[in-house]
Enzyme design. Sequence first.
Site, PDB file in Angstrom:
ATOM      1  N   LYS A 115     -10.730  -9.636  10.118  1.00  0.00           N
ATOM      2  CA  LYS A 115     -11.872  -8.792  10.499  1.00  0.00           C
ATOM      3  C   LYS A 115     -12.550  -9.314  11.759  1.00  0.00           C
ATOM      4  O   LYS A 115     -13.082  -8.521  12.540  1.00  0.00           O
ATOM      5  CB  LYS A 115     -12.854  -8.654   9.335  1.00  0.00           C
ATOM      6  CG  LYS A 115     -12.246  -7.861   8.184  1.00  0.00           C
ATOM      7  CD  LYS A 115     -13.210  -6.971   7.451  1.00  0.00           C
ATOM      8  CE  LYS A 115     -12.426  -6.065   6.505  1.00  0.00           C
ATOM      9  NZ  LYS A 115     -13.226  -5.334   5.550  1.00  0.00           N
ATOM     10  N   LYS A 197      -1.176  -3.743   6.038  1.00  0.00           N
ATOM     11  CA  LYS A 197      -1.810  -3.113   4.871  1.00  0.00           C
ATOM     12  C   LYS A 197      -2.398  -1.747   5.229  1.00  0.00           C
ATOM     13  O   LYS A 197      -2.959  -1.583   6.313  1.00  0.00           O
ATOM     14  CB  LYS A 197      -2.927  -4.052   4.388  1.00  0.00           C
ATOM     15  CG  LYS A 197      -3.772  -3.524   3.254  1.00  0.00           C
ATOM     16  CD  LYS A 197      -4.908  -4.480   2.904  1.00  0.00           C
ATOM     17  CE  LYS A 197      -6.250  -3.758   3.000  1.00  0.00           C
ATOM     18  NZ  LYS A 197      -7.379  -4.483   2.427  1.00  0.00           N
ATOM     19  N   LYS A 200      -8.579   1.457   4.881  1.00  0.00           N
ATOM     20  CA  LYS A 200      -9.395   2.647   5.129  1.00  0.00           C
ATOM     21  C   LYS A 200     -10.071   2.597   6.488  1.00  0.00           C
ATOM     22  O   LYS A 200     -10.507   3.621   6.989  1.00  0.00           O
ATOM     23  CB  LYS A 200     -10.388   2.870   3.991  1.00  0.00           C
ATOM     24  CG  LYS A 200     -11.377   1.757   3.727  1.00  0.00           C
ATOM     25  CD  LYS A 200     -12.454   2.264   2.773  1.00  0.00           C
ATOM     26  CE  LYS A 200     -12.491   1.526   1.445  1.00  0.00           C
ATOM     27  NZ  LYS A 200     -13.172   0.217   1.528  1.00  0.00           N
TER      28      LYS A 200
HETATM   29  P1  ATP Z   1     -11.385  -2.198   4.579  1.00  0.00           P
HETATM   30  O1  ATP Z   1     -10.192  -1.540   5.168  1.00  0.00           O
HETATM   31  O2  ATP Z   1     -12.697  -1.563   4.948  1.00  0.00           O
HETATM   32  O3  ATP Z   1     -11.379  -3.680   4.672  1.00  0.00           O
HETATM   33  P2  ATP Z   1     -10.115  -1.816   2.056  1.00  0.00           P
HETATM   34  O4  ATP Z   1      -9.394  -0.539   2.246  1.00  0.00           O
HETATM   35  O5  ATP Z   1      -9.371  -3.091   2.010  1.00  0.00           O
HETATM   36  O6  ATP Z   1     -11.333  -1.926   3.052  1.00  0.00           O
HETATM   37  P3  ATP Z   1     -11.881  -2.444  -0.151  1.00  0.00           P
HETATM   38  O7  ATP Z   1     -13.061  -1.664  -0.532  1.00  0.00           O
HETATM   39  O8  ATP Z   1     -12.140  -3.711   0.538  1.00  0.00           O
HETATM   40  O9  ATP Z   1     -10.899  -1.567   0.721  1.00  0.00           O
HETATM   41  O10 ATP Z   1     -10.941  -2.673  -1.394  1.00  0.00           O
HETATM   42  C1  ATP Z   1     -11.102  -2.088  -2.645  1.00  0.00           C
HETATM   43  C2  ATP Z   1      -9.944  -2.471  -3.522  1.00  0.00           C
HETATM   44  O11 ATP Z   1      -8.758  -1.803  -3.078  1.00  0.00           O
HETATM   45  C3  ATP Z   1      -9.606  -3.955  -3.527  1.00  0.00           C
HETATM   46  O12 ATP Z   1      -9.336  -4.359  -4.839  1.00  0.00           O
HETATM   47  C4  ATP Z   1      -8.377  -4.064  -2.693  1.00  0.00           C
HETATM   48  O13 ATP Z   1      -7.564  -5.136  -3.077  1.00  0.00           O
HETATM   49  C5  ATP Z   1      -7.692  -2.734  -2.946  1.00  0.00           C
HETATM   50  N1  ATP Z   1      -6.868  -2.319  -1.827  1.00  0.00           N
HETATM   51  C6  ATP Z   1      -7.309  -1.972  -0.602  1.00  0.00           C
HETATM   52  N2  ATP Z   1      -6.294  -1.621   0.198  1.00  0.00           N
HETATM   53  C7  ATP Z   1      -5.153  -1.756  -0.550  1.00  0.00           C
HETATM   54  C8  ATP Z   1      -3.780  -1.549  -0.285  1.00  0.00           C
HETATM   55  N3  ATP Z   1      -3.355  -1.126   0.893  1.00  0.00           N
HETATM   56  N4  ATP Z   1      -2.889  -1.769  -1.275  1.00  0.00           N
HETATM   57  C9  ATP Z   1      -3.313  -2.177  -2.493  1.00  0.00           C
HETATM   58  N5  ATP Z   1      -4.596  -2.400  -2.802  1.00  0.00           N
HETATM   59  C10 ATP Z   1      -5.529  -2.201  -1.857  1.00  0.00           C
END
Ligand code: ATP
Length: 331
Positions: A115, A197, A200
């Site tokens: 980040k 990964k 969002k």
């Molecule tokens: P950002 O992209 O804003 O960092 P994020 O998409 O990683 O956010 P979070 O709100 O931080 O989303 O994560 C919520 C949950 O979703 C966490 O348990 C995280 O491990 C899971 N998660 C997020 N992205 C993935 C992914 N691509 N595959 C599997 N699990 C995910």
Amino acid sequence: MLQDKKIVFSGVQPSGNLTIGNYIGAIKNFSRFSEEYETFYCVVDMHAITVRQVPAELRRRTYETLALYMACGLDAKKNTLFVQSHVPYHAELGWILDCYTMFGELSRMTQFKDKSAKHADNINAGLFTYPSLMAADILLYQTDVVPVGIDQKQHIELTRDIATRFNQVYGDTFTIPEGFIPTDTMKIMSLAEPTAKMSKSDPNPNAIVYILDNKDDIIRKFRRAVTDSDTRVCYGEGKDGINNLMNIYHAFTGKSNEEIEREFDGKGYGDFKLAVGEACADGLAPVRAEFDRLIAAKAYLESVMKEGSEKAMYYARKTMSKVRRKIGFVN
Ligand code: ATP
Ligand code: LTN
């Protein structure tokens, strides 16, 4: 002893529209705990502001994330659903745990490194201490199990280290939590860059399938998914794009890799991509319908938040008074 049931806690940031990564890696697994555990599912808005947010969007997404929790099967009567900033104990314990978390530990967190690279103009202290606030979220409720995606494993390990350190100094205070990380669909990757990964906050909309995308968009995005120059649908090294699509197909159909390979034997990537898109769109259709219904009922969502935070507060208060006493704060 607060009660007999084991405790589950997890959180999702209202930092963007939720993706099928959030769904498969996290939210879809939450409801399996509702019956046998005392469950707390939190919309972690305080974590979201470690990255600059537009206030009106943060507010809207906080409602949406709560509605999505429910649309994905979390019954507000069986689960405590709440917003992190409504329970000030998170901030309070977060500060305290900052004082039991080492600079070196935080410096090693890969999410911080990622980040910081992404937001080089805003490497704020909150982004750095994000994991100790997350530890506070978890430890406040004496949590036993934390369902998350694999990307959060490092943060869970740090939470355990912080709790163990605190317990060693002051005697038993916190339950040491375990991560619950599903191994079959651990990490959903970007459709545009399958070694990264699916996130969002990715600026490329074709890389991401949102839970609330309509069927046409979902099918179009899968059709454009990056794969490889091979033609056979099979799991293997160097086939990151196909591996990812197989994981997604598995998540929506329950089919194993062998079954998928057999199903698409002799067929091309085009057929496979269409099948993945359809399975995903069909799997998400009921979630989308329920979301539409809930998001229109703002007063109801507010009543869920209110009840949730009251219940959360009841549990958090007990841990906080124990912590305050142990560290020597005057009552
Ligand atoms: P950002 O992209 O804003 O960092 P994020 O998409 O990683 O956010 P979070 O709100 O931080 O989303 O994560 C919520 C949950 O979703 C966490 O348990 C995280 O491990 C899971 N998660 C997020 N992205 C993935 C992914 N691509 N595959 C599997 N699990 C995910
Ligand atoms: N850091 C997590 C979101 C999160 C969380 C939590 C998850 C904040 N607090 C407590 C589980 C338990 C993320 O970035 N996915």
